[in-house]
Motif scaffolding. Structure first.
Motif, PDB file in Angstrom:
ATOM      1  N   LEU A 111      -2.902 -78.364   5.785  1.00  0.00           N
ATOM      2  CA  LEU A 111      -3.812 -78.991   4.169  1.00  0.00           C
ATOM      3  C   LEU A 111      -3.676 -80.961   4.943  1.00  0.00           C
ATOM      4  O   LEU A 111      -4.666 -81.388   4.341  1.00  0.00           O
ATOM      5  CB  LEU A 111      -2.158 -79.361   3.219  1.00  0.00           C
ATOM      6  N   LEU A 112      -3.186 -81.000   5.538  1.00  0.00           N
ATOM      7  CA  LEU A 112      -3.742 -82.926   5.999  1.00  0.00           C
ATOM      8  C   LEU A 112      -4.867 -82.248   7.032  1.00  0.00           C
ATOM      9  O   LEU A 112      -6.191 -82.924   6.801  1.00  0.00           O
ATOM     10  CB  LEU A 112      -3.164 -83.081   7.157  1.00  0.00           C
ATOM     11  N   ARG A 113      -5.759 -81.608   7.973  1.00  0.00           N
ATOM     12  CA  ARG A 113      -7.040 -81.164   8.396  1.00  0.00           C
ATOM     13  C   ARG A 113      -7.619 -80.955   7.492  1.00  0.00           C
ATOM     14  O   ARG A 113      -8.584 -81.152   7.999  1.00  0.00           O
ATOM     15  CB  ARG A 113      -6.020 -79.691   9.602  1.00  0.00           C
ATOM     16  N   CYS A 114      -7.586 -80.337   6.277  1.00  0.00           N
ATOM     17  CA  CYS A 114      -8.415 -79.368   6.026  1.00  0.00           C
ATOM     18  C   CYS A 114      -9.078 -80.275   5.174  1.00  0.00           C
ATOM     19  O   CYS A 114      -9.876 -80.730   4.782  1.00  0.00           O
ATOM     20  CB  CYS A 114      -7.826 -78.608   4.865  1.00  0.00           C
ATOM     21  N   ASP A 115      -8.020 -81.511   3.969  1.00  0.00           N
ATOM     22  CA  ASP A 115      -8.246 -82.284   3.460  1.00  0.00           C
ATOM     23  C   ASP A 115      -8.869 -84.190   4.264  1.00  0.00           C
ATOM     24  O   ASP A 115      -9.696 -84.374   3.877  1.00  0.00           O
ATOM     25  CB  ASP A 115      -7.071 -83.475   3.247  1.00  0.00           C
ATOM     26  N   TYR A 116      -9.066 -83.547   6.181  1.00  0.00           N
ATOM     27  CA  TYR A 116      -9.490 -84.893   6.316  1.00  0.00           C
ATOM     28  C   TYR A 116     -10.411 -84.155   7.098  1.00  0.00           C
ATOM     29  O   TYR A 116     -12.008 -84.799   6.469  1.00  0.00           O
ATOM     30  CB  TYR A 116      -9.074 -84.833   8.039  1.00  0.00           C
ATOM     31  N   LEU A 117     -10.458 -82.927   6.644  1.00  0.00           N
ATOM     32  CA  LEU A 117     -12.270 -82.279   7.047  1.00  0.00           C
ATOM     33  C   LEU A 117     -13.226 -83.107   5.909  1.00  0.00           C
ATOM     34  O   LEU A 117     -14.375 -82.666   5.869  1.00  0.00           O
ATOM     35  CB  LEU A 117     -11.804 -80.595   6.678  1.00  0.00           C
ATOM     36  N   ILE A 118     -12.413 -82.233   4.445  1.00  0.00           N
ATOM     37  CA  ILE A 118     -13.224 -82.708   3.178  1.00  0.00           C
ATOM     38  C   ILE A 118     -13.776 -83.832   2.656  1.00  0.00           C
ATOM     39  O   ILE A 118     -14.628 -84.250   2.786  1.00  0.00           O
ATOM     40  CB  ILE A 118     -12.308 -81.800   1.511  1.00  0.00           C
ATOM     41  N   LEU A 119     -12.584 -84.936   2.967  1.00  0.00           N
ATOM     42  CA  LEU A 119     -13.485 -86.006   3.588  1.00  0.00           C
ATOM     43  C   LEU A 119     -14.419 -86.770   4.167  1.00  0.00           C
ATOM     44  O   LEU A 119     -15.169 -87.187   3.744  1.00  0.00           O
ATOM     45  CB  LEU A 119     -11.915 -87.229   3.189  1.00  0.00           C
ATOM     46  N   SER A 120     -14.182 -86.059   5.746  1.00  0.00           N
ATOM     47  CA  SER A 120     -15.413 -86.455   6.438  1.00  0.00           C
ATOM     48  C   SER A 120     -17.036 -85.825   6.297  1.00  0.00           C
ATOM     49  O   SER A 120     -17.864 -86.622   6.094  1.00  0.00           O
ATOM     50  CB  SER A 120     -14.975 -85.910   7.828  1.00  0.00           C
ATOM     51  N   GLU A 121     -16.589 -84.278   5.348  1.00  0.00           N
ATOM     52  CA  GLU A 121     -18.372 -83.901   5.430  1.00  0.00           C
ATOM     53  C   GLU A 121     -18.317 -84.566   4.115  1.00  0.00           C
ATOM     54  O   GLU A 121     -19.236 -84.826   3.795  1.00  0.00           O
ATOM     55  CB  GLU A 121     -17.399 -82.685   5.107  1.00  0.00           C
ATOM     56  N   PHE A 122     -17.699 -85.141   2.621  1.00  0.00           N
ATOM     57  CA  PHE A 122     -18.339 -85.352   2.261  1.00  0.00           C
ATOM     58  C   PHE A 122     -18.655 -87.088   2.406  1.00  0.00           C
ATOM     59  O   PHE A 122     -20.022 -87.551   2.113  1.00  0.00           O
ATOM     60  CB  PHE A 122     -16.902 -86.892   0.763  1.00  0.00           C
ATOM     61  N   PHE A 123     -18.334 -87.624   2.805  1.00  0.00           N
ATOM     62  CA  PHE A 123     -18.694 -89.480   3.317  1.00  0.00           C
ATOM     63  C   PHE A 123     -20.151 -88.520   4.332  1.00  0.00           C
ATOM     64  O   PHE A 123     -21.260 -89.668   3.969  1.00  0.00           O
ATOM     65  CB  PHE A 123     -18.103 -89.881   4.662  1.00  0.00           C
ATOM     66  N   ASN A 124     -20.009 -87.715   4.444  1.00  0.00           N
ATOM     67  CA  ASN A 124     -21.608 -87.105   5.648  1.00  0.00           C
ATOM     68  C   ASN A 124     -22.086 -87.263   4.256  1.00  0.00           C
ATOM     69  O   ASN A 124     -23.716 -87.393   4.403  1.00  0.00           O
ATOM     70  CB  ASN A 124     -21.546 -86.308   6.480  1.00  0.00           C
ATOM     71  N   THR A 125     -22.088 -86.261   3.556  1.00  0.00           N
ATOM     72  CA  THR A 125     -23.031 -85.578   2.500  1.00  0.00           C
ATOM     73  C   THR A 125     -23.627 -87.376   1.700  1.00  0.00           C
ATOM     74  O   THR A 125     -24.589 -86.831   1.342  1.00  0.00           O
ATOM     75  CB  THR A 125     -22.254 -84.833   1.581  1.00  0.00           C
ATOM     76  N   CYS A 126     -22.684 -88.250   1.444  1.00  0.00           N
ATOM     77  CA  CYS A 126     -23.015 -89.046   0.646  1.00  0.00           C
ATOM     78  C   CYS A 126     -24.051 -89.643   1.761  1.00  0.00           C
ATOM     79  O   CYS A 126     -24.959 -90.149   1.114  1.00  0.00           O
ATOM     80  CB  CYS A 126     -21.809 -89.801   0.717  1.00  0.00           C
ATOM     81  N   LYS A 127     -24.091 -89.560   3.394  1.00  0.00           N
ATOM     82  CA  LYS A 127     -24.736 -91.398   4.193  1.00  0.00           C
ATOM     83  C   LYS A 127     -26.308 -89.875   4.119  1.00  0.00           C
ATOM     84  O   LYS A 127     -26.544 -91.036   4.383  1.00  0.00           O
ATOM     85  CB  LYS A 127     -23.852 -91.512   4.321  1.00  0.00           C
ATOM     86  N   SER A 128     -25.831 -89.245   4.114  1.00  0.00           N
ATOM     87  CA  SER A 128     -26.897 -88.083   4.531  1.00  0.00           C
ATOM     88  C   SER A 128     -28.107 -87.559   3.280  1.00  0.00           C
ATOM     89  O   SER A 128     -29.357 -86.979   3.921  1.00  0.00           O
ATOM     90  CB  SER A 128     -26.534 -87.245   6.022  1.00  0.00           C
ATOM     91  N   GLY A 129     -27.580 -87.213   2.076  1.00  0.00           N
ATOM     92  CA  GLY A 129     -27.601 -86.541   0.695  1.00  0.00           C
ATOM     93  C   GLY A 129     -29.327 -87.529   1.072  1.00  0.00           C
ATOM     94  O   GLY A 129     -29.750 -88.577   0.844  1.00  0.00           O
ATOM     95  N   ARG A 130     -30.575 -86.062   0.470  1.00  0.00           N
ATOM     96  CA  ARG A 130     -31.306 -87.005  -0.588  1.00  0.00           C
ATOM     97  C   ARG A 130     -31.126 -87.857  -1.390  1.00  0.00           C
ATOM     98  O   ARG A 130     -31.854 -89.372  -1.549  1.00  0.00           O
ATOM     99  CB  ARG A 130     -32.079 -85.782  -1.172  1.00  0.00           C
ATOM    100  N   ALA A 131     -29.993 -87.943  -2.501  1.00  0.00           N
ATOM    101  CA  ALA A 131     -29.425 -89.152  -3.168  1.00  0.00           C
ATOM    102  C   ALA A 131     -29.525 -90.088  -2.960  1.00  0.00           C
ATOM    103  O   ALA A 131     -29.870 -91.850  -3.294  1.00  0.00           O
ATOM    104  CB  ALA A 131     -28.648 -88.549  -4.425  1.00  0.00           C
ATOM    105  N   ALA A 132     -28.477 -90.034  -2.085  1.00  0.00           N
ATOM    106  CA  ALA A 132     -28.776 -91.643  -1.238  1.00  0.00           C
ATOM    107  C   ALA A 132     -30.236 -92.083  -0.324  1.00  0.00           C
ATOM    108  O   ALA A 132     -29.834 -93.597  -0.607  1.00  0.00           O
ATOM    109  CB  ALA A 132     -27.934 -91.283   0.213  1.00  0.00           C
ATOM    110  N   GLN A 133     -30.821 -91.174  -0.361  1.00  0.00           N
ATOM    111  CA  GLN A 133     -31.616 -91.654   0.448  1.00  0.00           C
ATOM    112  C   GLN A 133     -32.640 -92.315  -0.874  1.00  0.00           C
ATOM    113  O   GLN A 133     -33.424 -93.400  -0.802  1.00  0.00           O
ATOM    114  CB  GLN A 133     -32.473 -90.539   1.030  1.00  0.00           C
ATOM    115  N   ALA A 134     -32.939 -91.296  -2.085  1.00  0.00           N
ATOM    116  CA  ALA A 134     -33.843 -91.627  -3.425  1.00  0.00           C
ATOM    117  C   ALA A 134     -33.549 -93.007  -3.664  1.00  0.00           C
ATOM    118  O   ALA A 134     -34.189 -93.920  -3.719  1.00  0.00           O
ATOM    119  CB  ALA A 134     -33.226 -91.245  -4.615  1.00  0.00           C
ATOM    120  N   LEU A 135     -31.652 -94.135  -3.736  1.00  0.00           N
ATOM    121  CA  LEU A 135     -31.447 -94.860  -4.157  1.00  0.00           C
ATOM    122  C   LEU A 135     -31.493 -95.766  -2.511  1.00  0.00           C
ATOM    123  O   LEU A 135     -31.592 -97.528  -3.211  1.00  0.00           O
ATOM    124  CB  LEU A 135     -29.721 -94.922  -4.239  1.00  0.00           C
ATOM    125  N   GLY A 136     -31.823 -95.427  -1.409  1.00  0.00           N
ATOM    126  CA  GLY A 136     -32.798 -96.951  -0.574  1.00  0.00           C
ATOM    127  C   GLY A 136     -31.835 -96.821   0.001  1.00  0.00           C
ATOM    128  O   GLY A 136     -32.153 -97.950   0.441  1.00  0.00           O
TER     129      GLY A 136
END
Length: 406
Positions: free
Chosen positions: A199-224
């Motif tokens: 479960l720790l491994r799964c939670d870590y995967l979700i959190l790390s993927e979420f940070f990658n999504t936020c930092k690399s996603g189109r919404a973040a790019q649109a916000l500058g």
């Protein structure tokens, strides 16, 4: 009939009248009752004969515990394989986001995300922010299955605990003092440790993927710029520390290293999205100490921690380079889980330690190295296909449950 049921092994019998029971010989130990026995003449069960009730009921509980062990093992292996498959798929499709992090409440201002407190609250918040992305649907569903598995293998769900609770309730209702001896070593803890680490491994995967999504996603790019994070993974690290303390006590060295690695990983995640401060510097220092201890454990108990040094090296690079996600493809560790799968499908062999706790030996099924029982610390294993003194083959588990289709 007393000889057939081995009454003298469980009770003190009167020297003048062998039929008279004068007391218990000792507290019963796990799996000492052996197979369920019936009448040697008619083969009918003896459960209705009060004289043999203690022995028969103990045998029933032992059978239920054996089934619990095998069912838990057969559930864990597929879950671990599914999580590995999800990790590999996400790593292979990095950067492919259907919809990405979006500001809450339709705002077009800078995105701000708070991830604190209970891990379940963190995951729910992530679900709210990213919306219904098919990319992560399987991952969230898998996490729920892992949580359910963790609940199912808890000590409170095991046959001995359930009987203990029933006895306590019956004593309370009758006004009898409810305190009586209960040996915690009877309970099986290994699968809970494995489930917690998963479960720790799964939670870590979700959190790390979420940070990658936020930092690399189109919404973040649109916000500058990337979103602002307010994170505190203290609860996650507390879970790691609790797991670490329990596993050190039980000498479960694989789970000890897992707990230390994930303590460092959650620290790397937090420091990767948080401004540097004295607090983050202290966290990084503690994380490096955990990894140092994990490295020592891997070297000292290499037989139980195969393939885990690569994980330690990867997390050390994360801390040194300031990155918060470094997927590890560890073929050696994958081979360890494959060996576990073969053990539980019947190609390995089951044994009992000197205190009747079950364990398995994979590959050829014959011992080639010494270790300790994860439940009581007694010597297990052996050398050159010779078991250490006190270890016996658990043919009852193999014949009745080792090959069952669950």
């Amino acid at each position: 009939m007393d000889g057939h049921m081995q009454m003298s092994a469980f009770f003190e019998l009167s020297p003048t009248n062998p039929v008279e029971i004068i007391g218990l010989k000792s507290a019963s130990k796990p799996f000492e009752a052996g197979d369920l026995k019936g009448c040697p003449l008619c083969r009918m069960p003896l459960r209705s004969i009060n004289r043999y009730g203690r022995i028969v009921r103990r045998a029933f509980v032992d059978e239920a515990t054996k089934k619990f062990i095998v069912c838990a093992n057969k559930t864990f292996i597929p879950l671990e394989g599914q999580l590995t498959a999800v990790e590999e798929k996400l790593a292979a499709t990095a950067g492919e986001y259907e919809t990405v992090a979006r500001p809450l409440h339709g705002s077009i201002t800078k995105l701000s995300v708070t991830l604190k407190g209970d891990p379940q609250f963190q995951i729910n918040k992530i679900k709210t922010v990213i919306g219904k992305q098919q990319r992560y649907a399987n991952l969230f569903q898998l996490r729920q299955r892992i949580r359910n598995f963790l609940k199912n293998v808890a000590e409170s769900e095991q046959p001995f605990s359930r009987i203990y609770d029933l006895v306590q309730d019956a004593r309370y209702r009758r006004g009898i003092p409810i305190d009586f001896d209960f040996v915690p070593e009877i309970l099986q803890t290994r699968n809970r440790f494995l489930a917690t680490a998963l479960l720790l491994r799964c939670d870590y995967l979700i959190l790390s993927e979420f940070f990658n999504t936020c930092k690399s996603g189109r919404a973040a790019q649109a916000l500058g710029s990337g979103p602002a994070f307010d994170v505190d993974f203290t609860n996650n690290r507390d879970t790691c520390y609790t797991l670490l303390a329990e596993c050190v006590e039980k000498r479960q060295w694989q789970s000890v290293v897992d707990a230390q690695i994930f303590w460092a990983k959650f620290t790397a995640l937090e420091c990767g999205v948080t401004k540097r401060s004295e607090h983050t510097a202290a966290l990084l220092s503690d994380a490096r100490n955990h990894l140092k201890n994990a490295r020592w454990t891997c070297q000292e108990y290499s037989g139980q921690t195969k393939g885990m040094l690569d994980d330690v090296d990867a997390v050390e690079r994360m801390l040194n380079e300031g990155t918060f996600y470094a997927p590890v493809t560890n073929e050696e560790r994958a081979a360890v889980y494959a060996a576990m799968a073969s053990e539980f499908s019947g190609t390995g062999h089951w044994y009992y330690c000197e205190n009747n706790h079950p364990f398995t030996v994979g590959e050829c099924g014959m011992p080639m190295e010494t270790s300790v029982c994860p439940q009581c610390g007694a010597p297990v294993g052996g050398q050159s296909h010779q078991s250490v003194e006190g270890v016996v083959r658990a043919t009852d588990i193999e014949s009745q449950f080792g090959r069952m289709a669950i």
